[in-house]
Design a protein around this motif. Structure first.
Motif, PDB file in Angstrom:
ATOM      1  N   ILE A 118     -11.233  -5.873   4.873  1.00 46.65           N
ATOM      2  CA  ILE A 118     -10.747  -7.026   4.112  1.00 46.65           C
ATOM      3  C   ILE A 118      -9.390  -7.459   4.665  1.00 46.65           C
ATOM      4  CG2 ILE A 118      -9.831  -7.759   1.877  1.00 46.65           C
ATOM      5  CD1 ILE A 118     -12.085  -6.132   0.574  1.00 46.65           C
ATOM      6  N   TYR A 141       0.827  -1.199   0.000  1.00 43.25           N
ATOM      7  CA  TYR A 141       0.000   0.000   0.000  1.00 43.25           C
ATOM      8  C   TYR A 141       0.865   1.253   0.000  1.00 43.25           C
ATOM      9  CZ  TYR A 141      -4.251  -2.637   0.414  1.00 43.25           C
ATOM     10  OH  TYR A 141      -5.301  -3.474   0.138  1.00 43.25           O
ATOM     11  N   GLU A 161     -13.792   6.672  -0.077  1.00 43.82           N
ATOM     12  CA  GLU A 161     -15.023   6.115   0.477  1.00 43.82           C
ATOM     13  C   GLU A 161     -14.914   4.599   0.664  1.00 43.82           C
ATOM     14  OE1 GLU A 161     -18.247   6.164  -2.462  1.00 43.82           O
ATOM     15  OE2 GLU A 161     -16.767   7.002  -3.841  1.00 43.82           O
ATOM     16  N   PHE A 162     -13.887   3.988   0.117  1.00 39.84           N
ATOM     17  CA  PHE A 162     -13.763   2.525   0.224  1.00 39.84           C
ATOM     18  C   PHE A 162     -12.757   2.093   1.282  1.00 39.84           C
ATOM     19  CE2 PHE A 162     -14.796   3.480  -4.285  1.00 39.84           C
ATOM     20  CZ  PHE A 162     -16.133   3.108  -4.198  1.00 39.84           C
ATOM     21  N   GLU A 174     -14.264  -6.312  -4.732  1.00 42.15           N
ATOM     22  CA  GLU A 174     -13.212  -5.414  -4.232  1.00 42.15           C
ATOM     23  C   GLU A 174     -13.433  -3.999  -4.755  1.00 42.15           C
ATOM     24  OE1 GLU A 174     -10.782  -6.602  -2.328  1.00 42.15           O
ATOM     25  OE2 GLU A 174     -10.780  -8.762  -2.746  1.00 42.15           O
ATOM     26  N   GLN A 175     -13.049  -3.019  -3.936  1.00 49.29           N
ATOM     27  CA  GLN A 175     -13.053  -1.633  -4.390  1.00 49.29           C
ATOM     28  C   GLN A 175     -11.680  -1.031  -4.107  1.00 49.29           C
ATOM     29  OE1 GLN A 175     -16.604   0.140  -5.663  1.00 49.29           O
ATOM     30  NE2 GLN A 175     -15.599  -1.634  -6.512  1.00 49.29           N
ATOM     31  N   ASP A 176     -10.677  -1.834  -4.373  1.00 48.87           N
ATOM     32  CA  ASP A 176      -9.309  -1.432  -4.078  1.00 48.87           C
ATOM     33  C   ASP A 176      -8.503  -1.602  -5.363  1.00 48.87           C
ATOM     34  OD1 ASP A 176      -7.142  -0.634  -2.655  1.00 48.87           O
ATOM     35  OD2 ASP A 176      -7.060  -2.383  -1.331  1.00 48.87           O
ATOM     36  N   ILE A 201     -13.977 -12.089  -3.451  1.00 47.46           N
ATOM     37  CA  ILE A 201     -13.345 -11.083  -2.597  1.00 47.46           C
ATOM     38  C   ILE A 201     -12.232 -11.817  -1.856  1.00 47.46           C
ATOM     39  CG2 ILE A 201     -14.837 -11.399  -0.552  1.00 47.46           C
ATOM     40  CD1 ILE A 201     -14.903  -8.219  -0.479  1.00 47.46           C
ATOM     41  N   ARG A 202     -11.176 -11.106  -1.478  1.00 48.11           N
ATOM     42  CA  ARG A 202     -10.088 -11.781  -0.789  1.00 48.11           C
ATOM     43  C   ARG A 202     -10.599 -12.489   0.472  1.00 48.11           C
ATOM     44  NH1 ARG A 202      -6.600  -6.512  -0.440  1.00 48.11           N
ATOM     45  NH2 ARG A 202      -8.646  -5.695  -0.993  1.00 48.11           N
ATOM     46  N   GLN A 231     -13.966  -0.550   3.863  1.00 46.01           N
ATOM     47  CA  GLN A 231     -14.066  -1.889   3.272  1.00 46.01           C
ATOM     48  C   GLN A 231     -12.675  -2.509   3.132  1.00 46.01           C
ATOM     49  OE1 GLN A 231     -16.300  -2.244  -0.408  1.00 46.01           O
ATOM     50  NE2 GLN A 231     -15.215  -4.103  -0.994  1.00 46.01           N
ATOM     51  N   ASN A 232     -11.705  -1.702   2.666  1.00 48.41           N
ATOM     52  CA  ASN A 232     -10.360  -2.247   2.471  1.00 48.41           C
ATOM     53  C   ASN A 232      -9.686  -2.576   3.807  1.00 48.41           C
ATOM     54  OD1 ASN A 232     -10.710  -2.083  -0.288  1.00 48.41           O
ATOM     55  ND2 ASN A 232      -9.903  -0.001  -0.389  1.00 48.41           N
ATOM     56  N   PRO A 265      -7.571 -16.969   9.659  1.00 44.25           N
ATOM     57  CA  PRO A 265      -6.566 -17.646   8.833  1.00 44.25           C
ATOM     58  C   PRO A 265      -5.135 -17.389   9.296  1.00 44.25           C
ATOM     59  CG  PRO A 265      -8.115 -16.387   7.457  1.00 44.25           C
ATOM     60  CD  PRO A 265      -8.405 -16.035   8.872  1.00 44.25           C
ATOM     61  N   ILE A 266      -4.861 -16.158   9.714  1.00 48.58           N
ATOM     62  CA  ILE A 266      -3.489 -15.838  10.132  1.00 48.58           C
ATOM     63  C   ILE A 266      -3.480 -15.691  11.649  1.00 48.58           C
ATOM     64  CG2 ILE A 266      -1.625 -14.144  10.004  1.00 48.58           C
ATOM     65  CD1 ILE A 266      -2.628 -13.426   7.197  1.00 48.58           C
ATOM     66  N   TYR A 325      -8.207 -11.293   7.855  1.00 54.01           N
ATOM     67  CA  TYR A 325      -7.199 -12.375   7.873  1.00 54.01           C
ATOM     68  C   TYR A 325      -6.704 -12.668   9.275  1.00 54.01           C
ATOM     69  CZ  TYR A 325      -6.920 -11.966   2.834  1.00 54.01           C
ATOM     70  OH  TYR A 325      -7.219 -11.956   1.515  1.00 54.01           O
ATOM     71  N   LEU A 377      -3.878 -15.680   0.842  1.00 52.95           N
ATOM     72  CA  LEU A 377      -4.651 -16.916   0.845  1.00 52.95           C
ATOM     73  C   LEU A 377      -5.305 -17.174  -0.520  1.00 52.95           C
ATOM     74  CD1 LEU A 377      -5.985 -16.353   4.404  1.00 52.95           C
ATOM     75  CD2 LEU A 377      -4.482 -18.219   3.693  1.00 52.95           C
TER      76      LEU A 377
END
Ligand SMILES: [Cu+2]
Lengths: 196, 640
Positions: free
Chosen positions: A60, A34, A52-53, B562-564, B536-537, A56-57, A138-139, A64, B612
């Motif tokens: 995501i 990033y 605006e995202f 995704e929106q990235d 999605i991831r 969400q990012n 997962p992690i 993990y 993953l």
């Protein structure tokens, strides 16, 4: 007549209103993937980011490690805090009309307490998100928690996190400063009167 | 170790200086985008300049298994023609859209040479968004040349063919072909805002071979110039029979006048079937429309739209200098470059300085139009571009060199060998009103010993030449993908800031989009099974699907949630007689799968999206035809 206490209280109200135009706090995340960075913005009434995202990012990436998704709707604080802010702005304006020394002091103490409560609440959330992790994540890194710093920076796996108050947050500090000045000026006025 | 027996291969003085000029440090960006056509690969390659680093391959007229272009249900229609779905073409000339005679970085137009088509690439997404079939055409080579404000993009025929007045290409005896055949010049109107193309009219022209075109500028901006060879009108053994005349022609066409004639209604409408394929901006689904008619005009009925200028010999490139006065023509069998003067041409037209008339089209007198001949320029001149500082650069195919000459006095100033046999050459903006005369790219047809050998098939190559000084300096060789016929380059800062990072999910109007994971599902409609899947991831939803039977056609409509930026997901199914699809963030793409075997069939994400990514996979169960297995699907919870 000394107008300064009134002016300072108006400035205090104006400083507090910054909360509605700027975030209180910003958390920056930097990682090799990033280069443009991820910025989460905590407002008095919402959670957002530099785009605006962002949220969400953030979510995501956080899933993990089993961090609960951040959902602005789940924070009661985002409904309550604006009411407090309005209250402090309103009372500051009333005090500008009637700059009573004792009341200004009370206002100041209450604002400080509210600020401390807000920061403590924020910190508790950081701890909750950073430690209350989904056991099926997962992690899993043994012993690792992901509490972002309240102020300052910290390395969390591949992410470098920075956290700092933003303009809205600084507005609270400024309001306290102006409140203190107002108090001081009413005090100065009183001493002058006694001298005469 | 000395290397006195190694001959210089065009390395400049030392090589340090050249290395510094093309070195773009890691993480730094190039100064220019260069768009090189891929010729027989039907694609456009995007390079950074001056580094020569390859950035992207844009499939246009060819299926691209790598991202599913031409394979996905959404993109198939872009390859539709009246001959059916054609998954390949020969892509020659990229041309950037223009505003006020300058490349504006909005669109790139390209031609399909074999099955005549023009395509438009959107430079915010670097994707093909529109293709238009050209009727009454064969060998769509002198194409797609824009006018100064992209009012039109013009396309001409290399092969003349018997164009029937009743529409279509006639079936006639080849021995009589030259009595019947004609060429066509198509004028494609380009919408100011959307860039959308519309074939407005065609001029039916004498049966020559029309090779290359270029629009005028400044004083000549109402005109467009074409080279026309095979004035012999031969139809067989053309290498001899089309090379008999000392002079062929430059055809000058006044496009403004032609468009006026059309507006006045001086056209005939004839039947013509052709496909217009468009990618919808909101649904991201391409659809086809079949057009049935075309307006045609002829120079006979519309005088003063076309003049022929005799020009030696089998002319190829025709290039107008930045001022718009000089029209430089490269006669590939001549050893000089004739330079016509636009103002002389206007005088010759006014004075009716004709030597002859060809099917009602005036042939102007060569000497009256000519400004000068650039003598002894080299062998096999093909193309010329300009540096904006008063100089022209011509490519010599046979003598394998670039020759710099001066427009002021037509004197040759410098020459530099290129390796080997250069075709096109390109200077950023070198075909526009205001060239950026810093670099020149030579596109070479032959590479032989320039690179490590790779068997009988060798790469084609581009060479970057520094033209900022008096002497040209060779800077860099870089292999190209396919055969670049022409290229365009533009300052990166015009294009890069507008480059899209994601498609917005809230603007996704794909008819089979799934905008959130909760809406994922599998639906059966007769033999059609539609899987509404999200990615999605790091999971596909659903990832377990039952109830597919032999005889079904399965559509995986995969939406990338995704929106990235830079998080595409891929999707592939074992045994699918198809390609994969790459789905960009916020996009929906569809892979068709007609199962051919029963059994458990895996599918997975093909684009390494996350830590993953390898877990991003699932199973589809295929049961025999008629088996009693109902549709069932889940992700993480088999009780769903
Ligand atoms: Cu993936």
């Amino acid at each position: 007549m000394n107008r300064l206490p009134s002016i300072f209280m108006i400035l205090a109200a104006a400083s507090l209103s910054l909360l509605f135009f700027f975030p209180m706090w910003k958390i920056y995340l930097d990682a090799p993937q990033y280069p443009e960075g991820l910025e989460m913005h905590i407002w008095i009434n919402k959670i957002g980011g530099d785009s605006e995202f962002t949220l969400q990012n953030f979510n995501i990436l956080n899933h993990y490690i089993g961090m609960a998704p951040i959902d602005a709707n789940s924070f009661k604080e985002l409904e309550i805090m604006p009411l407090f802010a309005f209250g402090f702005i309103g009372t500051a304006l009333l005090l500008a009309l009637f700059p009573k020394r004792g009341l200004i002091m009370t206002w100041l103490v209450l604002l400080a307490l509210a600020g401390i409560a807000g920061i403590s609440d924020f910190y508790l959330w950081l701890v909750k998100f950073g430690t209350d992790l989904d056991p099926s994540a997962p992690i899993k890194v043994p012993g690792m928690t992901y509490i972002p710093p309240l102020i300052g920076s910290k390395q969390l796996l591949n992410f470098h996190a920075f956290s700092f108050p933003s303009i809205g947050g600084a507005g609270i500090g400024l309001a306290m400063l102006f409140g203190a000045l107002a108090f001081w000026k009413t005090y100065a006025k009183k001493i002058k009167k006694e001298e005469i | 170790m000395t290397s006195c027996n190694v001959k210089s291969k065009g390395s400049p003085d030392g090589t340090d200086d050249a290395a510094r000029k093309v070195y773009v440090a890691p993480g730094e960006h190039d100064e220019f985008y260069a768009f090189l056509s891929g010729g027989f690969n039907g694609q456009v390659s995007v390079y950074g300049m001056p580094s020569g680093r390859h950035l992207k391959m844009i499939p246009v007229f060819s299926q691209h298994a790598e991202n599913g272009y031409g394979y996905s249900e959404e993109s198939k229609a872009l390859l539709n023609t009246t001959y059916g779905n054609i998954p390949w073409d020969d892509l020659h000339h990229p041309k950037l859209s223009r505003t006020d005679g300058m490349a504006d970085g909005r669109f790139l137009f390209v031609n399909g040479n074999n099955t005549p088509r023009i395509a438009r690439i959107d430079l915010t997404t670097f994707e093909t968004v529109e293709t238009l079939e050209i009727p009454n055409s064969a060998g769509n080579h002198c194409s797609p040349y824009p006018t100064n404000n992209t009012e039109y993009v013009v396309a001409g025929t290399r092969f003349s063919v018997p164009i029937s007045d009743e529409g279509g290409i006639e079936d006639i005896e080849l021995e009589k072909l030259n009595e019947y055949y004609r060429g066509s010049i198509s004028f494609i109107k380009v919408d100011d805002k959307s860039g959308e193309m519309d074939l407005e009219f065609q001029i039916l022209v004498p049966g020559f071979d029309y090779d290359i075109a270029n629009g005028g500028k400044g004083p000549s901006e109402d005109w467009i110039f074409f080279t026309a060879y095979n004035s012999e009108q031969a139809t067989t053994l053309k290498e001899v029979n089309a090379s008999l005349h000392d002079k062929d022609f430059v055809a000058a066409i006044n496009w403004k006048k032609a468009a006026e004639y059309v507006k006045q209604g001086k056209y005939r409408e004839i039947p013509a079937e052709y496909f217009h394929n468009k990618m919808d901006k909101k649904t991201h689904v391409a659809s086809s429309e079949v057009k049935k008619k075309v307006k045609v005009i002829s120079p006979e009925e519309c005088p003063d739209i076309m003049y022929l200028i005799p020009t030696p010999k089998s002319p190829h490139g025709v290039d107008v200098d930045p001022s718009g006065e000089f029209i430089c023509v490269s006669g590939k069998l001549a050893s000089m470059v004739p330079v016509h003067s636009f103002s002389n041409m206007l005088k010759a037209i006014e004075n009716k300085d004709h030597v002859d008339v060809f099917e009602s089209i005036p042939i102007l007198k060569y000497e009256s139009v000519l400004a000068a001949e650039v003598k002894d320029i080299g062998l096999g001149p093909l193309h010329t571009e300009f540096d904006g500082k008063g100089n022209a650069y011509s490519s010599m195919f046979v003598s394998s060199e670039i020759v710099k000459w001066r427009l002021k006095d037509f004197e040759i100033l410098d020459r530099i060998p290129v390796y080997y046999s250069v075709g096109h050459l390109m200077i950023p903006g070198g075909d526009t009103h205001k060239p950026d005369g810093k670099y020149l790219v030579a596109m070479n047809k032959i590479t032989k010993d320039r690179y490590l050998p790779t068997g009988p098939e060798l790469c084609h190559s581009a060479q970057l030449i520094d033209i900022s000084g008096d002497k040209m300096k060779m800077l860099l060789d870089f292999p190209t993908i396919g055969e670049p016929h022409y290229a365009q380059a533009i300052k990166a800062d015009i294009v890069a800031p507008k480059s899209k990072k994601i498609y917005r999910l809230d603007e996704n109007e794909h008819p089979h989009a799934t905008l959130k994971e909760a809406d994922t599902r599998v639906e059966r409609d007769g033999n059609i099974v539609r899987v509404y899947m999200t990615a999605i991831r790091s999971h596909l939803a659903p990832d377990n699907i039952e109830g597919i039977h032999l005889g079904d056609t399965v559509y995986f409509h995969v939406t990338n949630l995704e929106q990235d930026w830079d998080v595409p997901h891929g999707f592939a199914v074992k045994g699918a007689r198809n390609a994969e699809i790459l789905i960009m963030p916020g996009e929906t793409k569809t892979l068709e799968w007609i199962p051919t075997k029963t059994g458990v069939t895996p599918f997975y994400c093909t684009d390494f999206c996350s830590a993953l990514h390898q877990e991003m996979q699932g199973y589809a169960r295929v049961s025999p035809e008629g088996a009693n297995v109902p549709i069932k699907y889940w992700l993480g919870d088999p009780k769903k």
